[in-house]
Design a protein around this motif. Sequence first.
Motif, mmCIF file in Angstrom:
data_model
loop_
_atom_site.group_PDB
_atom_site.id
_atom_site.type_symbol
_atom_site.label_atom_id
_atom_site.label_comp_id
_atom_site.label_asym_id
_atom_site.label_seq_id
_atom_site.Cartn_x
_atom_site.Cartn_y
_atom_site.Cartn_z
ATOM 1 N N THR A 63 87.259 63.436 35.229
ATOM 2 C CA THR A 63 85.860 63.350 34.815
ATOM 3 C C THR A 63 84.967 63.369 36.051
ATOM 4 O OG1 THR A 63 85.877 60.926 34.848
ATOM 5 C CG2 THR A 63 86.464 62.012 32.768
ATOM 6 N N ASP A 64 83.664 63.585 35.796
ATOM 7 C CA ASP A 64 82.725 63.609 36.917
ATOM 8 C C ASP A 64 82.089 62.248 37.098
ATOM 9 O OD1 ASP A 64 80.869 63.388 34.894
ATOM 10 O OD2 ASP A 64 79.910 65.320 35.265
ATOM 11 N N THR A 65 81.057 62.177 37.900
ATOM 12 C CA THR A 65 80.452 60.900 38.265
ATOM 13 C C THR A 65 79.734 60.221 37.101
ATOM 14 O OG1 THR A 65 78.468 62.084 39.013
ATOM 15 C CG2 THR A 65 80.159 61.618 40.656
ATOM 16 N N LEU A 66 79.477 60.967 36.025
ATOM 17 C CA LEU A 66 78.809 60.398 34.850
ATOM 18 C C LEU A 66 79.760 60.227 33.676
ATOM 19 C CD1 LEU A 66 75.411 62.358 34.919
ATOM 20 C CD2 LEU A 66 75.881 60.055 35.765
ATOM 21 N N GLY A 67 81.055 60.416 33.920
ATOM 22 C CA GLY A 67 82.028 60.236 32.858
ATOM 23 C C GLY A 67 82.164 61.430 31.930
ATOM 24 N N ARG A 68 81.712 62.610 32.369
ATOM 25 C CA ARG A 68 81.831 63.823 31.556
ATOM 26 C C ARG A 68 83.118 64.563 31.898
ATOM 27 N NH1 ARG A 68 75.892 65.956 33.153
ATOM 28 N NH2 ARG A 68 76.908 65.614 35.164
ATOM 29 N N ASP A 69 83.723 65.186 30.902
ATOM 30 C CA ASP A 69 84.990 65.886 31.104
ATOM 31 C C ASP A 69 84.791 67.111 31.988
ATOM 32 O OD1 ASP A 69 87.804 66.474 30.504
ATOM 33 O OD2 ASP A 69 86.996 68.159 29.379
ATOM 34 N N LEU A 70 85.498 67.151 33.114
ATOM 35 C CA LEU A 70 85.318 68.239 34.085
ATOM 36 C C LEU A 70 85.804 69.569 33.521
ATOM 37 C CD1 LEU A 70 84.517 69.170 36.916
ATOM 38 C CD2 LEU A 70 86.804 68.530 37.702
ATOM 39 N N PHE A 71 86.902 69.581 32.784
ATOM 40 C CA PHE A 71 87.429 70.819 32.214
ATOM 41 C C PHE A 71 86.413 71.454 31.270
ATOM 42 C CE2 PHE A 71 90.123 72.906 28.859
ATOM 43 C CZ PHE A 71 90.483 73.999 29.628
ATOM 44 N N SER A 72 85.785 70.655 30.428
ATOM 45 C CA SER A 72 84.773 71.172 29.501
ATOM 46 C C SER A 72 83.575 71.725 30.253
ATOM 47 C CB SER A 72 84.321 70.068 28.536
ATOM 48 O OG SER A 72 85.407 69.568 27.785
ATOM 49 N N ARG A 73 83.165 71.035 31.302
ATOM 50 C CA ARG A 73 82.015 71.502 32.073
ATOM 51 C C ARG A 73 82.340 72.790 32.828
ATOM 52 N NH1 ARG A 73 77.631 68.772 32.262
ATOM 53 N NH2 ARG A 73 76.960 69.516 34.303
ATOM 54 N N LEU A 74 83.579 72.939 33.302
ATOM 55 C CA LEU A 74 83.963 74.176 33.965
ATOM 56 C C LEU A 74 83.949 75.355 32.996
ATOM 57 C CD1 LEU A 74 86.910 73.160 36.328
ATOM 58 C CD2 LEU A 74 84.644 73.952 36.995
ATOM 59 N N LEU A 75 84.394 75.122 31.760
ATOM 60 C CA LEU A 75 84.391 76.196 30.758
ATOM 61 C C LEU A 75 82.972 76.658 30.455
ATOM 62 C CD1 LEU A 75 87.089 74.926 28.213
ATOM 63 C CD2 LEU A 75 87.291 76.840 29.801
ATOM 64 N N PHE A 76 82.077 75.708 30.230
ATOM 65 C CA PHE A 76 80.686 76.085 29.948
ATOM 66 C C PHE A 76 79.986 76.571 31.209
ATOM 67 C CE2 PHE A 76 81.550 73.848 26.068
ATOM 68 C CZ PHE A 76 80.714 74.429 25.125
ATOM 69 N N GLY A 77 80.425 76.086 32.373
ATOM 70 C CA GLY A 77 79.874 76.591 33.631
ATOM 71 C C GLY A 77 80.247 78.042 33.866
ATOM 72 N N ALA A 78 81.402 78.458 33.346
ATOM 73 C CA ALA A 78 81.790 79.864 33.452
ATOM 74 C C ALA A 78 80.792 80.750 32.726
ATOM 75 C CB ALA A 78 83.196 80.062 32.877
ATOM 76 N N ARG A 79 80.299 80.276 31.592
ATOM 77 C CA ARG A 79 79.271 81.042 30.858
ATOM 78 C C ARG A 79 78.045 81.242 31.723
ATOM 79 N NH1 ARG A 79 78.329 79.133 24.756
ATOM 80 N NH2 ARG A 79 79.652 80.750 23.864
ATOM 81 N N THR A 80 77.581 80.168 32.323
ATOM 82 C CA THR A 80 76.370 80.240 33.145
ATOM 83 C C THR A 80 76.575 81.160 34.339
ATOM 84 O OG1 THR A 80 75.797 77.973 32.510
ATOM 85 C CG2 THR A 80 74.720 78.877 34.455
ATOM 86 N N SER A 81 77.647 80.945 35.089
ATOM 87 C CA SER A 81 77.869 81.712 36.307
ATOM 88 C C SER A 81 78.111 83.189 36.027
ATOM 89 C CB SER A 81 79.051 81.114 37.087
ATOM 90 O OG SER A 81 78.762 79.792 37.487
ATOM 91 N N LEU A 82 78.890 83.500 34.978
ATOM 92 C CA LEU A 82 79.182 84.899 34.676
ATOM 93 C C LEU A 82 77.967 85.616 34.087
ATOM 94 C CD1 LEU A 82 82.831 84.741 33.272
ATOM 95 C CD2 LEU A 82 82.062 85.458 35.529
ATOM 96 N N VAL A 83 77.190 84.922 33.257
ATOM 97 C CA VAL A 83 75.968 85.541 32.718
ATOM 98 C C VAL A 83 75.012 85.889 33.848
ATOM 99 C CG1 VAL A 83 73.852 85.043 31.433
ATOM 100 C CG2 VAL A 83 76.060 84.604 30.386
ATOM 101 N N ILE A 84 74.813 84.947 34.768
ATOM 102 C CA ILE A 84 73.943 85.221 35.914
ATOM 103 C C ILE A 84 74.525 86.351 36.760
ATOM 104 C CG2 ILE A 84 73.119 84.290 38.113
ATOM 105 C CD1 ILE A 84 72.601 81.671 36.752
ATOM 106 N N GLY A 85 75.851 86.315 36.976
ATOM 107 C CA GLY A 85 76.477 87.369 37.762
ATOM 108 C C GLY A 85 76.288 88.740 37.162
ATOM 109 N N LEU A 86 76.494 88.875 35.867
ATOM 110 C CA LEU A 86 76.379 90.175 35.202
ATOM 111 C C LEU A 86 74.925 90.622 35.093
ATOM 112 C CD1 LEU A 86 79.021 89.649 32.362
ATOM 113 C CD2 LEU A 86 79.244 91.136 34.360
ATOM 114 N N VAL A 87 74.046 89.718 34.655
ATOM 115 C CA VAL A 87 72.640 90.087 34.452
ATOM 116 C C VAL A 87 71.962 90.379 35.788
ATOM 117 C CG1 VAL A 87 70.387 89.253 33.665
ATOM 118 C CG2 VAL A 87 72.422 88.835 32.275
ATOM 119 N N ALA A 88 72.096 89.468 36.739
ATOM 120 C CA ALA A 88 71.429 89.639 38.033
ATOM 121 C C ALA A 88 71.950 90.874 38.746
ATOM 122 C CB ALA A 88 71.629 88.394 38.899
ATOM 123 N N ASN A 89 73.253 91.086 38.717
ATOM 124 C CA ASN A 89 73.801 92.239 39.415
ATOM 125 C C ASN A 89 73.444 93.533 38.706
ATOM 126 O OD1 ASN A 89 75.510 92.934 41.752
ATOM 127 N ND2 ASN A 89 76.806 93.864 40.199
ATOM 128 N N GLY A 90 73.393 93.510 37.368
ATOM 129 C CA GLY A 90 72.972 94.698 36.634
ATOM 130 C C GLY A 90 71.546 95.105 36.978
#
Length: 282
Positions: A63-90
């Motif tokens: 978990t992270d410093t606020l008690g949130r599940d790190l695996f879940s945050r990484l999965l949803f973080g993939a959405r953010t990072s990949l969307v920005i990567g695809l949109v910004a690069n496009g």
Amino acid sequence: MRILKSMVRQPSALFGLAIVALLIFMAVAAPLIAPYNPDEQMFDGLTLEGAPMPPSAQFLLGTDTLGRDLFSRLLFGARTSLVIGLVANGIAVAIGLLIGILSGYMRGLVGNALMRFTDLMMAFPALLLAIVLAALLRPSLWIVAMVIALVNWVQVARIVYTETRGLVERDFILAERSLGAGHLRILFHHILPHLMPTAIVWGTLGIATTVLLEATLSFLGIGVQPPTPSWGNIIFESQSYFQAAPWLVFIPGAVILLTALSFNLVGDVLRDILDPTQRGRG
């Protein structure tokens, strides 16, 4: 289909494609795969001393410093990072194509002005310019994508300009002009198709750069803002626990590294397939 068959014959490309496909699947299926809500702060997600929980059967990556599940945050973080990567690069590739084609085809005052503007943009360090733009604007997912696009188009424009200058002197372009073909027909029917392999390669390679730049901006606190998870701000929020809970930094850092490596491997192989003259060059 021919390109895909050529890629799967090469181990490096196959590895890159597999990782990219896995990342895309994880990002799309994040709501189904994630065991917890990425923003949920759980009472049993912290030790009695208030420290993050290490990886366990309950929390796969801790978990992270606020008690949130790190695996879940990484999965949803993939959405953010990949969307920005695809949109910004496009957007960056589209801007670079437009400016590169116009400056290479028109030449004269307009072409020179566009290239001098491109040179001016290249003179600024991309990260520094992105930091200034992100600091002036209110950071959000789409603002960060726009900022990254505005600093990443210059390399594409320079490459496209060089290729367009060579194409306009080719015999088939001169023949089209002698037959009375208009500028739009020459640009879209004869020049642009020859530039698409370059755009595809740079589009693929640029995703890695874009993901890294987004992570850097988020790490500096001027990228995607919490509680929206991104790989960069996960590291930013956890940097003070680097020694006590190193998994909070090493795991998202490894994911960013693997993502950049995968897109670079795919882009390198695409470059060799679409432009055989580049094969074997560094």
